[in-house]
Design a protein around this motif. Structure first.
Motif, PDB file in Angstrom:
ATOM      1  N   THR A   1      75.714 -18.737  16.823  1.00 16.29           N
ATOM      2  CA  THR A   1      74.962 -18.746  18.082  1.00 16.29           C
ATOM      3  C   THR A   1      75.694 -18.024  19.215  1.00 16.29           C
ATOM      4  OG1 THR A   1      75.881 -20.932  18.622  1.00 16.29           O
ATOM      5  CG2 THR A   1      73.729 -20.863  17.530  1.00 16.29           C
ATOM      6  N   ASP A   2      77.020 -18.092  19.212  1.00 17.06           N
ATOM      7  CA  ASP A   2      77.776 -17.503  20.326  1.00 17.06           C
ATOM      8  C   ASP A   2      78.158 -16.044  20.082  1.00 17.06           C
ATOM      9  OD1 ASP A   2      77.623 -20.011  21.412  1.00 17.06           O
ATOM     10  OD2 ASP A   2      79.700 -20.567  20.970  1.00 17.06           O
TER      11      ASP A   2
ATOM     12  N   GLU B   1      69.417 -23.711  20.256  1.00 16.13           N
ATOM     13  CA  GLU B   1      70.042 -24.309  21.439  1.00 16.13           C
ATOM     14  C   GLU B   1      69.136 -25.319  22.123  1.00 16.13           C
ATOM     15  OE1 GLU B   1      71.326 -21.001  23.826  1.00 16.13           O
ATOM     16  OE2 GLU B   1      73.262 -20.921  22.789  1.00 16.13           O
ATOM     17  N   GLY B   2      67.897 -25.411  21.632  1.00 14.92           N
ATOM     18  CA  GLY B   2      66.968 -26.411  22.158  1.00 14.92           C
ATOM     19  C   GLY B   2      66.493 -26.119  23.544  1.00 14.92           C
TER      20      GLY B   2
ATOM     21  N   LEU C   1      67.879 -18.042  18.714  1.00 16.84           N
ATOM     22  CA  LEU C   1      68.886 -18.663  19.577  1.00 16.84           C
ATOM     23  C   LEU C   1      68.271 -19.779  20.421  1.00 16.84           C
ATOM     24  CD1 LEU C   1      71.824 -18.579  20.497  1.00 16.84           C
ATOM     25  CD2 LEU C   1      71.174 -16.875  22.211  1.00 16.84           C
ATOM     26  N   GLU C   2      67.099 -19.538  20.962  1.00 16.14           N
ATOM     27  CA  GLU C   2      66.415 -20.560  21.762  1.00 16.14           C
ATOM     28  C   GLU C   2      66.106 -21.793  20.918  1.00 16.14           C
ATOM     29  OE1 GLU C   2      62.979 -18.721  23.382  1.00 16.14           O
ATOM     30  OE2 GLU C   2      64.093 -17.487  24.824  1.00 16.14           O
ATOM     31  N   GLU C   3      65.689 -21.562  19.679  1.00 10.09           N
ATOM     32  CA  GLU C   3      65.350 -22.675  18.789  1.00 10.09           C
ATOM     33  C   GLU C   3      66.584 -23.513  18.472  1.00 10.09           C
ATOM     34  OE1 GLU C   3      62.637 -24.962  16.698  1.00 10.09           O
ATOM     35  OE2 GLU C   3      62.155 -23.111  17.790  1.00 10.09           O
TER      36      GLU C   3
ATOM     37  N   ASP D   1      62.850 -12.555  15.922  1.00 10.32           N
ATOM     38  CA  ASP D   1      63.654 -12.043  17.021  1.00 10.32           C
ATOM     39  C   ASP D   1      64.860 -12.966  17.200  1.00 10.32           C
ATOM     40  OD1 ASP D   1      64.721 -11.524  19.621  1.00 10.32           O
ATOM     41  OD2 ASP D   1      62.823 -10.616  20.210  1.00 10.32           O
TER      42      ASP D   1
ATOM     43  N   GLU E   1      66.606 -13.582  19.667  1.00 10.22           N
ATOM     44  CA  GLU E   1      66.529 -14.332  20.921  1.00 10.22           C
ATOM     45  C   GLU E   1      65.735 -15.618  20.726  1.00 10.22           C
ATOM     46  OE1 GLU E   1      65.619 -13.518  25.661  1.00 10.22           O
ATOM     47  OE2 GLU E   1      65.357 -11.920  24.178  1.00 10.22           O
ATOM     48  N   ASN E   2      64.658 -15.539  19.942  1.00 11.40           N
ATOM     49  CA  ASN E   2      63.866 -16.735  19.652  1.00 11.40           C
ATOM     50  C   ASN E   2      64.632 -17.702  18.762  1.00 11.40           C
ATOM     51  OD1 ASN E   2      61.725 -15.668  21.121  1.00 11.40           O
ATOM     52  ND2 ASN E   2      60.774 -14.734  19.326  1.00 11.40           N
TER      53      ASN E   2
END
Length: 240
Positions: free
Chosen positions: A202-203, A239-240, A235-237, A230, A232-233
């Motif tokens: 993630t990082d 990281e909540g 990562l969002e998933e 994507d 970015e999506n």
């Protein structure tokens, strides 16, 4: 492919009555589906049923009624067979009774989406399976905090596939060792199994992929079937 259980199939006699109402013969593949099951779906697509007196409430918005309503709003010859609730419609552009076309209500245009109805059903099943693969990836890695992949060298050469969404690539990641090892075929037999800590993924990996314009392939099967997501999506998933 299995469809959601609907209503009993339609008899040949009833199909002929419907064809008389429509003024043309139903496409042969569609006839076959109606004989098996009257009200069925594929993914988000709800197929218009044939009106059945035994199930009048569930078949009121039947294929004859749908195609006799607002026909002037659609291209000539467009026979509507399914809707997804967004305003888009699926059907045939007659006299072509094989190719499945999509009516995009925003673009106000028809686009071919499958060579046959069976091919369309298979595509929808693959999308459903791929979505489940991605969901399983998220659930598992959030629990184990580990991501797996295959790499030609231990420090470089990550397994990837060309993208279908443009001139870029899809890097493959898995939630289990078994999933990664299942793809050690077709030239990847000697690739190393690599484990990444979730925070490294993630990082480091995902931000770099966003910058490079790459896609994520999560839990693809051995046939290299899966969604291109994507980063970015992703990562969002995660990281909540």
């Amino acid at each position: 492919m299995e469809h959601q259980i609907g209503l009993p199939g339609i008899t040949e006699e009833r199909l002929q009555e419907v064809e008389a109402e429509l003024g043309f013969s139903l496409p042969s593949e569609l006839r076959t589906y109606y004989k098996k099951e009257n009200k069925f779906e594929a993914g988000e697509w709800q197929f218009h049923p044939i009106k059945d007196a035994q199930y009048i409430k569930r078949t009121w918005e039947d294929v004859v009624h749908v195609n006799s309503t607002d026909a002037e709003d659609y291209p000539d010859g467009f026979f509507r067979i399914a809707a997804d609730g967004s305003g888009d419609e699926l059907g045939y552009l007659l006299p072509d009774a094989e190719t499945i076309v999509l009516w995009d209500h925003e673009e106000q245009e028809l686009f071919p989406v499958a060579s046959t109805l069976a091919a369309f059903m298979e595509q929808e099943q693959q999308l459903l399976d791929s979505a489940m693969q991605a969901d399983d990836f998220f659930e598992t890695v959030l629990e184990t905090e580990a991501v797996y992949g295959l790499s030609k060298l231990k420090q470089s050469g990550w397994a990837y596939c060309p993208s279908n969404q443009g001139e870029t690539d899809v890097l493959l990641f898995f939630s289990t060792e078994e999933g990664a090892r299942a793809c050690q075929t077709n030239g990847w037999e000697k690739y190393h199994l690599i484990r990444l800590d979730l925070d490294v993924f993630t990082d480091g990996w995902l931000p770099n992929m966003i910058q490079d314009g790459l896609y994520c392939g999560l839990n693809w099967d051995a046939g290299l079937q899966g969604l291109e997501l994507d980063p970015e999506n992703v990562l969002e998933e995660l990281e909540g």
